[in-house]
Design an enzyme around this catalytic site. Structure first.
Site, PDB file in Angstrom:
ATOM      1  N   LYS A 175       1.070  -1.092   0.229  1.00  0.00           N
ATOM      2  CA  LYS A 175      -0.025  -0.113  -0.218  1.00  0.00           C
ATOM      3  C   LYS A 175       0.898   1.310   0.082  1.00  0.00           C
ATOM      4  CE  LYS A 175      -1.802   2.843   3.052  1.00  0.00           C
ATOM      5  NZ  LYS A 175      -1.777   3.911   2.266  1.00  0.00           N
ATOM      6  N   VAL A 232       0.337   6.825  14.137  1.00  0.00           N
ATOM      7  CA  VAL A 232      -0.394   5.633  13.252  1.00  0.00           C
ATOM      8  C   VAL A 232       0.388   4.421  13.682  1.00  0.00           C
ATOM      9  CG1 VAL A 232      -0.573   4.747  10.900  1.00  0.00           C
ATOM     10  CG2 VAL A 232      -0.972   7.141  11.337  1.00  0.00           C
ATOM     11  N   GLU A 250       8.806   2.119  11.653  1.00  0.00           N
ATOM     12  CA  GLU A 250       9.773   2.956  11.641  1.00  0.00           C
ATOM     13  C   GLU A 250       9.182   4.346  11.614  1.00  0.00           C
ATOM     14  OE1 GLU A 250      13.067   3.983  12.287  1.00  0.00           O
ATOM     15  OE2 GLU A 250      13.010   1.796  11.250  1.00  0.00           O
ATOM     16  N   CYS A 284      12.363  11.698   7.980  1.00  0.00           N
ATOM     17  CA  CYS A 284      12.334  11.321   9.386  1.00  0.00           C
ATOM     18  C   CYS A 284      13.823  11.618  10.039  1.00  0.00           C
ATOM     19  CB  CYS A 284      11.691   9.815   9.837  1.00  0.00           C
ATOM     20  SG  CYS A 284      12.578   8.685   8.762  1.00  0.00           S
ATOM     21  N   GLU A 386       7.721  16.536  16.332  1.00  0.00           N
ATOM     22  CA  GLU A 386       7.986  16.210  15.124  1.00  0.00           C
ATOM     23  C   GLU A 386       7.411  17.321  14.230  1.00  0.00           C
ATOM     24  OE1 GLU A 386       7.529  12.542  12.751  1.00  0.00           O
ATOM     25  OE2 GLU A 386       9.582  12.771  12.182  1.00  0.00           O
TER      26      GLU A 386
HETATM   27  C1  UN1 Z   1      13.099   8.788   6.295  1.00  0.00           C
HETATM   28  O1  UN1 Z   1      13.489   9.930   6.410  1.00  0.00           O
HETATM   29  O2  UN1 Z   1      11.949   8.334   6.143  1.00  0.00           O
HETATM   30  O3  UN1 Z   1      19.229   8.617   5.610  1.00  0.00           O
HETATM   31  C2  UN1 Z   1      14.231   7.838   5.504  1.00  0.00           C
HETATM   32  C3  UN1 Z   1      18.379   9.028   5.126  1.00  0.00           C
HETATM   33  C4  UN1 Z   1      17.823   8.334   3.889  1.00  0.00           C
HETATM   34  C5  UN1 Z   1      16.406   7.686   4.542  1.00  0.00           C
HETATM   35  C6  UN1 Z   1      15.334   8.526   5.204  1.00  0.00           C
HETATM   36  N1  UN1 Z   1      18.495   7.354   3.492  1.00  0.00           N
HETATM   37  O4  UN1 Z   1      18.136  10.262   5.311  1.00  0.00           O
END
Ligand code: UN1
Length: 499
Positions: A175, A232, A250, A284, A386
């Protein structure tokens, strides 16, 4: 004419979704419609799971090196289509071409890495405590995997999940995020062209409420892998707890870069700009806190302001652009709301930006200016929550100990960075920072795929993406004992050494 995209279920492209359609627009230019996608629901999830089950039995019996050859081909096709996919990705989610090329490259790297795992997938052999007996462990597929992926890395993150799942012999129901289904279609086409059995992989676009929930409730799904918000993720973990599905999460981050008094300030400045404003702060792993030693804080802040004010914001398809738009109107509202919250926090000052860009070339997109807050204290919401936008909060500290304490004062623990030339401090930071990733003299973004990726605290639930360890997510261990003594030997009882 708007392009009509399809879902891929049961080995074929299918039109229409039981829950209507999703319109995919360019966040830099909302007049540019990428296409209409089917919005699927339980009906389609049921069909996808049934199909994946049927095909997975044969796939599990296909020798892993052969599965690896297919992934190698997928990597090769990704190489050929890199530019085309990068352009499509920039159009559908806004980040600049340099970054979308990197996103596809991350998919390529993962394909080649996992293709190699087809010739490894190591288990263990161990000495047995009894004579004439052999002990080993082997990996077996986890089963049918539901992949729920975000829009900020439309190729890299699905690749992180789907490629290791496939090499381990699993079936997939995928998805994609509702904002980025076109890149997902591109990835599916490549996997099919590479030779993945069509019924094994299923693309089911739709909302979390309709498709995601149906996946979580489905008894035929063995594993859920999710990247997205902590909120979520919590719901997913609860549902997976109730049905005892494996679940790899994650989630959020509130990553910080420390700059010590002995740091190379030019390097630290470049790192901070890239970490905070790269991908418009929508990673993230983005740097959303800068923790500055008081000796360099004044100079560093001034230079950061000057450089950040020069960032060229615009359509990511223009090679001159350095920062694209936010993903959608909701995200624009969220970021603006955090600026409002920051302005109301006692002592925080808006040093730069803080506004959405709406004139001229920005009129039809979700643009926001690079934003810096100074005078930020640990308890403030802009230091704790965040934001997922181009907003960075500066916190000033008196020494190394306070820097680490400040960095750790968060519910999250994904990425972290420290700029220093002092080896002792660097190693203490590696030991004491509570995060899944620590960078020394490198920004908080830019993880490579051969090491584990993930976080501690409310960022994760103990699993990792990438690297060799991700194989543990997608396989079940089986321990095998072979006794060739020709008699009954009882473990822990018939122990020859103690006789
Ligand atoms: C994400 O931000 O969800 O190290 C992943 C990093 C990328 C992956 C980020 N290779 O910022």
């Amino acid at each position: 004419m708007v392009t009509k995209y399809k879902a891929f279920i049961g080995g074929e492209w299918v039109e229409g979704g039981s829950m209507g359609t999703i319109v995919n627009i360019n966040p830099a230019d909302t007049k540019d419609i990428i296409g209409e996608f089917p919005s699927c629901g339980k009906e389609e999830v049921d069909a996808a799971v049934a199909s994946a089950h049927e095909a997975q039995k044969k796939w599990a019996l296909t020798p892993a090196p052969k599965r690896g050859e297919i992934l190698k081909r997928a990597g090769d096709i990704l190489v050929e289509k890199k530019e085309e996919l990068a352009r499509l990705m920039t159009r559908e989610m806004g980040k600049i071409l340099l970054e979308t090329r990197g996103d596809v490259q991350e998919g390529i790297d993962t394909a080649y890495y996992m293709a190699g795992e087809g010739r490894r997938l190591f288990g263990e052999t161990v000495p047995c405590e009894l004579p004439d007996k052999f002990g080993m462990s082997i990996r077996q597929p986890a089963g049918i995997c539901a992949m729920i992926t975000p829009w900020n890395f439309p190729m890299a993150i699905p690749a992180w999940k789907i490629f290791p799942a496939l090499i381990c012999g699993n079936g997939v129901v995928f998805k994609p995020a509702s904002d980025t289904p076109a890149t997902a279609v591109g990835l599916m086409e490549i996997l099919l062209e590479a030779g993945v059995p069509p019924k094994l992989i299923n693309l089911v676009p739709g909302s979390g409420k309709n498709v995601g929930m149906a996946m979580l409730e489905h008894a035929g799904i063995n594993l859920v892998s999710f990247t997205g918000s902590t909120q979520v993720g919590r719901t997913i973990a609860e549902r997976c707890g109730a049905t005892l599905k494996r679940c790899s999460l994650e989630m959020g981050g509130k990553n910080a870069q420390i700059v010590m008094d002995d740091a190379d300030l030019n390097l630290a400045l470049e790192g901070a700009l890239w970490g905070a404003f790269g991908t418009t702060g929508q990673r993230c792993t983005a740097t959303s806190r800068l923790i500055l030693h008081k000796a360099i804080a004044g100079e560093f802040t001034e230079r950061l302001k000057e450089k950040a004010s020069q960032i060229r914001v615009g359509n990511g398809l223009d090679e001159n652009t350095q920062m694209g738009p936010l993903i959608n109107g909701d995200q624009l509202k969220t970021v603006a709301e955090y600026v409002r919250i920051g302005l109301e926090e006692d002592g925080a000052q808006l040093l730069l930006g803080g506004n959405s860009l709406t004139d001229g070339p920005y009129a039809c997109g979700f643009f926001f200016s690079p934003t810096i807050f100074t005078g930020v204290r640990r308890h403030m919401r802009i230091a704790r929550e965040e934001i997922f936008g181009p907003v960075v909060s500066i916190l000033v500290v008196k020494d190394f100990e306070e820097a680490i304490e400040t960095l750790n004062d968060t519910e999250y623990g994904l990425s972290s960075s420290i700029y220093t030339h002092d080896l002792n401090r660097a190693f203490k930071a590696v030991r004491d920072i509570e995060a899944g990733i620590t960078y020394i003299n490198v920004p908080t973004i830019g993880a490579e795929i051969q090491l584990p990726f993930g976080g501690v605290k409310n960022t994760g639930n103990g699993h990792r993406e990438s690297g060799q360890v991700v194989l543990d997510t997608y396989t079940e261990w089986k321990s095998v004992y072979v006794d060739y003594s020709g008699k009954l030997q009882r473990a822990q009882i018939d122990c020859p050494l103690s006789m």
